[in-house]
Structure formats: structure tokens, C-alpha cells
Design a protein around this motif. Structure first.
Motif, mmCIF file in Angstrom:
data_model
loop_
_atom_site.group_PDB
_atom_site.id
_atom_site.type_symbol
_atom_site.label_atom_id
_atom_site.label_comp_id
_atom_site.label_asym_id
_atom_site.label_seq_id
_atom_site.Cartn_x
_atom_site.Cartn_y
_atom_site.Cartn_z
ATOM 1 N N ARG A 133 6.147 0.321 -14.620
ATOM 2 C CA ARG A 133 6.730 -0.630 -13.679
ATOM 3 C C ARG A 133 7.513 0.082 -12.574
ATOM 4 O O ARG A 133 7.451 -0.326 -11.398
ATOM 5 N N GLU A 134 8.222 1.135 -12.928
ATOM 6 C CA GLU A 134 8.985 1.884 -11.927
ATOM 7 C C GLU A 134 8.064 2.407 -10.824
ATOM 8 O O GLU A 134 8.394 2.344 -9.641
ATOM 9 N N VAL A 135 6.908 2.936 -11.224
ATOM 10 C CA VAL A 135 5.945 3.448 -10.249
ATOM 11 C C VAL A 135 5.353 2.301 -9.432
ATOM 12 O O VAL A 135 5.193 2.395 -8.214
ATOM 13 N N GLY A 136 5.053 1.189 -10.109
ATOM 14 C CA GLY A 136 4.504 0.033 -9.409
ATOM 15 C C GLY A 136 5.451 -0.519 -8.354
ATOM 16 O O GLY A 136 5.024 -0.867 -7.245
ATOM 17 N N LYS A 137 6.731 -0.573 -8.678
ATOM 18 C CA LYS A 137 7.725 -1.054 -7.713
ATOM 19 C C LYS A 137 7.861 -0.088 -6.546
ATOM 20 O O LYS A 137 8.002 -0.492 -5.390
ATOM 21 N N ARG A 138 7.792 1.209 -6.865
ATOM 22 C CA ARG A 138 7.913 2.220 -5.816
ATOM 23 C C ARG A 138 6.725 2.158 -4.852
ATOM 24 O O ARG A 138 6.896 2.276 -3.634
ATOM 25 N N LEU A 139 5.540 1.975 -5.397
ATOM 26 C CA LEU A 139 4.340 1.946 -4.567
ATOM 27 C C LEU A 139 4.264 0.719 -3.669
ATOM 28 O O LEU A 139 3.749 0.789 -2.552
ATOM 29 N N THR A 140 4.777 -0.410 -4.141
ATOM 30 C CA THR A 140 4.595 -1.667 -3.415
ATOM 31 C C THR A 140 5.832 -2.123 -2.643
ATOM 32 O O THR A 140 5.758 -3.104 -1.903
ATOM 33 N N SER A 141 6.948 -1.432 -2.790
ATOM 34 C CA SER A 141 8.179 -1.845 -2.110
ATOM 35 C C SER A 141 8.101 -1.589 -0.611
ATOM 36 O O SER A 141 7.479 -0.620 -0.161
ATOM 37 N N GLY A 142 8.766 -2.456 0.142
ATOM 38 C CA GLY A 142 8.828 -2.305 1.585
ATOM 39 C C GLY A 142 10.150 -1.720 2.033
ATOM 40 O O GLY A 142 11.036 -1.431 1.214
ATOM 41 N N PRO A 143 10.321 -1.520 3.334
ATOM 42 C CA PRO A 143 11.553 -0.949 3.883
ATOM 43 C C PRO A 143 12.783 -1.753 3.468
ATOM 44 O O PRO A 143 12.723 -2.972 3.307
ATOM 45 N N GLY A 144 13.891 -1.056 3.262
ATOM 46 C CA GLY A 144 15.137 -1.705 2.894
ATOM 47 C C GLY A 144 15.322 -1.846 1.407
ATOM 48 O O GLY A 144 16.349 -2.347 0.949
ATOM 49 N N ASN A 145 14.350 -1.402 0.629
ATOM 50 C CA ASN A 145 14.408 -1.496 -0.825
ATOM 51 C C ASN A 145 14.666 -0.116 -1.407
ATOM 52 O O ASN A 145 14.104 0.880 -0.949
ATOM 53 N N LYS A 146 15.501 -0.045 -2.433
ATOM 54 C CA LYS A 146 15.861 1.250 -3.019
ATOM 55 C C LYS A 146 14.654 1.950 -3.660
ATOM 56 O O LYS A 146 14.671 3.165 -3.861
ATOM 57 N N ASP A 147 13.609 1.183 -4.008
ATOM 58 C CA ASP A 147 12.415 1.781 -4.615
ATOM 59 C C ASP A 147 11.458 2.352 -3.579
ATOM 60 O O ASP A 147 10.516 3.061 -3.920
ATOM 61 N N TYR A 148 11.673 2.017 -2.335
ATOM 62 C CA TYR A 148 10.819 2.459 -1.229
ATOM 63 C C TYR A 148 10.946 3.968 -1.041
ATOM 64 O O TYR A 148 12.046 4.509 -1.003
ATOM 65 N N GLY A 149 9.801 4.649 -0.973
ATOM 66 C CA GLY A 149 9.854 6.108 -0.876
ATOM 67 C C GLY A 149 8.631 6.703 -0.221
ATOM 68 O O GLY A 149 7.883 6.022 0.497
ATOM 69 N N ILE A 150 8.396 7.983 -0.492
ATOM 70 C CA ILE A 150 7.316 8.726 0.159
ATOM 71 C C ILE A 150 5.957 8.066 -0.047
ATOM 72 O O ILE A 150 5.224 7.794 0.912
ATOM 73 N N LEU A 151 5.609 7.810 -1.308
ATOM 74 C CA LEU A 151 4.291 7.263 -1.596
ATOM 75 C C LEU A 151 4.156 5.823 -1.090
ATOM 76 O O LEU A 151 3.055 5.382 -0.755
ATOM 77 N N SER A 152 5.269 5.096 -1.031
ATOM 78 C CA SER A 152 5.251 3.739 -0.458
ATOM 79 C C SER A 152 4.752 3.800 0.982
ATOM 80 O O SER A 152 3.852 3.061 1.383
ATOM 81 N N VAL A 153 5.353 4.693 1.769
ATOM 82 C CA VAL A 153 5.004 4.812 3.189
ATOM 83 C C VAL A 153 3.562 5.267 3.357
ATOM 84 O O VAL A 153 2.792 4.697 4.146
ATOM 85 N N LEU A 154 3.178 6.301 2.605
ATOM 86 C CA LEU A 154 1.836 6.867 2.764
ATOM 87 C C LEU A 154 0.751 5.865 2.389
ATOM 88 O O LEU A 154 -0.242 5.702 3.105
ATOM 89 N N MET A 155 0.925 5.178 1.256
ATOM 90 C CA MET A 155 -0.070 4.185 0.844
ATOM 91 C C MET A 155 -0.121 3.014 1.820
ATOM 92 O O MET A 155 -1.196 2.528 2.182
ATOM 93 N N GLN A 156 1.043 2.565 2.269
ATOM 94 C CA GLN A 156 1.086 1.382 3.119
ATOM 95 C C GLN A 156 0.648 1.658 4.544
ATOM 96 O O GLN A 156 0.418 0.726 5.331
#
Length: 258
Positions: A133-156
């Protein structure tokens, strides 16, 4: 043939809930045409996938014990069972056109799977599956979210993300210590993100490696020309405040300063 014993060093947690398995398979848009299942284990997803009309299904499995099990229980797929490490595969050798990916992804390589997908983004149309779940939240989170990170930006930058549902620990053997998430990514229409891709990756990684700092401080080694008011305002932000388009803009600012 006896059941396969889950192997900790491979990050294996076998799903044993048929309802959850069906929901994961149903999350794959139909018709899927060519589909690659990663880490099928004992085939809990394979069983449902193989029943989809006109599906061209391939399986990749690193565990030789699982490969033997799959060959016995799914003889019709024997020519499509690839005994290999997905992370080391040259996907273009197996797929000449577009295909989709699905799986109960091994927890110890789930992030690496998505980095691999990015390398083949012009072939992988959909990717749907289960991760921690931690990875899932990180991958799908948008800007302004603490889970938002490198892979979030690259995938999105290349895919539309969806967090579909959470899965409890008790439906696995052995039960993991954390909850899981089923997520889906759909390739968007972007063919050119509007900046140098290698520099974009470098800027995103550098920014998030010091995510508590403002961009002015975390990116100071790039020698950015901050004379423009708009650039000054952008550099006052922290990386989790920037969407993909702003990171593209920032990358072009960096490029102009080099």
C-alpha cells in the motif's frame, strides 16, 4: 504436484482469495490483446486471465519451482511461460507491438518494475496490479501529498494513475506485515514531455533527494539563473508542490542555465 512454497528472498506472498484475484483481472481494460503477467506464482491470476476470450497471455516467472508448477497446471500456456528475471528482460525481444502488464508484483522489486515500464512506455499501454500500500500511495499521489515523490512524477509524466482498492493482509500466504493496494496506470497521449528527458530525471531526483529543502537550495549545484520573478517564485517551493508540467518548466530553466 504439491503447492509451491513461498520464498522470502523473492518477496513472494501468494494471493489465495479468488474474489480479489478476479477484481484484479477485471481491472485490466478489455480487450487487452497481448498481456504479460509478472510473477504468477501458482497462477491465481493466470486462472482468470486465461479464460478471457482472444487474450494473448505470456507469463514471466523467476522461481523455477513456480515455473514447473505452471507448466503442469497450465499446459496450454507452456510455450508462453518465460523462466526469467523480468528486470533483466529485453521486452522488445518478446513483444513487437503494444502490450499490457498485470501481476501480484513481488514486493521487493515493485518499484523497479515501474522504472522498467517507463523504459518501455511506448509499448506498455496499461499496467495494473498489486503492490504494498505504501508503494501504491506513492505511485498514485499527486502534488501536495507527503507520499508524492520521484516515481510519482516520472510515472505521471507518461501515465494516468488510479488507486483502485486496498487489500488486507489475511488473503495472502504468508500474510505480509503491511496492507496492499491494487493500482492501475493508463498510458497517456504524451509523446514529448517538452524538455530533455535525461535532465528531467536528474532534476526530479535531485529535488526529492532533499525534499525538505526549497528548490533554491536543493538545486543550487545547477547554477540556476534566478533573475526572473517567476523563476524566483518557483524556486521558493518544495518538490512535492510541483506537478509534472512545473518540473518540465524547471528542467528547461535549468537547461538554459547550464
Amino acid at each position: 504436484m504439491r503447492r509451491v512454497k513461498p520464498k522470502k528472498y523473492l518477496g513472494q506472498h501468494f494471493l489465495n482469495d479468488q474474489h480479489i484475484a478476479m477484481r484484479i483481472v477485471e481491472s485490466l481494460p478489455v480487450p487487452p490483446f497481448k498481456v504479460l503477467e509478472i510473477g504468477p506464482g501458482m497462477g491465481v491470476l493466470t486462472e482468470h486471465l486465461s479464460k478471457i476470450p482472444d487474450i494473448d497471455l505470456s507469463l514471466v516467472e523467476l522461481d523455477t519451482e513456480s515455473v514447473d508448477y505452471l507448466n503442469v497446471h497450465y499446459p496450454a500456456l507452456s510455450s508462453k511461460i518465460i523462466s526469467a528475471d523480468f528486470l533483466k528482460m529485453d521486452l522488445s525481444e518478446y513483444f513487437s507491438g503494444k502490450f499490457s502488464i498485470i501481476g501480484n508484483f513481488p514486493y521487493n522489486i515493485s518499484s523497479q518494475i515501474f522504472f522498467k515500464v517507463l523504459e518501455h512506455r511506448n509499448q506498455v499501454k496499461y499496467i495494473t496490479g498489486m503492490v504494498q500500500r505504501e508503494v501504491g500511495k506513492r505511485l498514485t499521489s499527486g502534488p501536495g501529498n507527503k507520499d508524492y515523490g520521484i516515481l510519482s512524477v516520472l510515472m505521471q509524466a507518461w501515465y494516468h494513475p488510479e488507486y483502485l482498492f486496498t487489500v488486507d493482509e489475511h488473503v495472502f500466504n504468508p500474510p505480509p506485515k503491511v496492507k496492499s493496494a491494487v493500482i492501475r496506470f493508463t498510458r497517456n497521449d504524451v509523446t514529448d514531455i517538452g524538455c530533455d528527458e535525461k535532465l528531467f530525471l536528474k532534476v526530479v531526483k535531485t529535488a526529492f533527494n532533499q525534499r525538505r529543502k526549497t528548490l533554491r537550495n536543493s538545486l543550487k549545484t545547477f547554477g540556476i539563473d534566478a533573475s526572473e520573478p517567476h523563476t524566483q517564485a518557483l524556486l521558493q517551493k518544495r518538490p512535492e508542490q510541483l506537478g509534472v508540467e512545473e518540473f518540465v518548466e524547471l528542467t528547461n530553466i535549468v537547461a538554459a542555465s547550464l
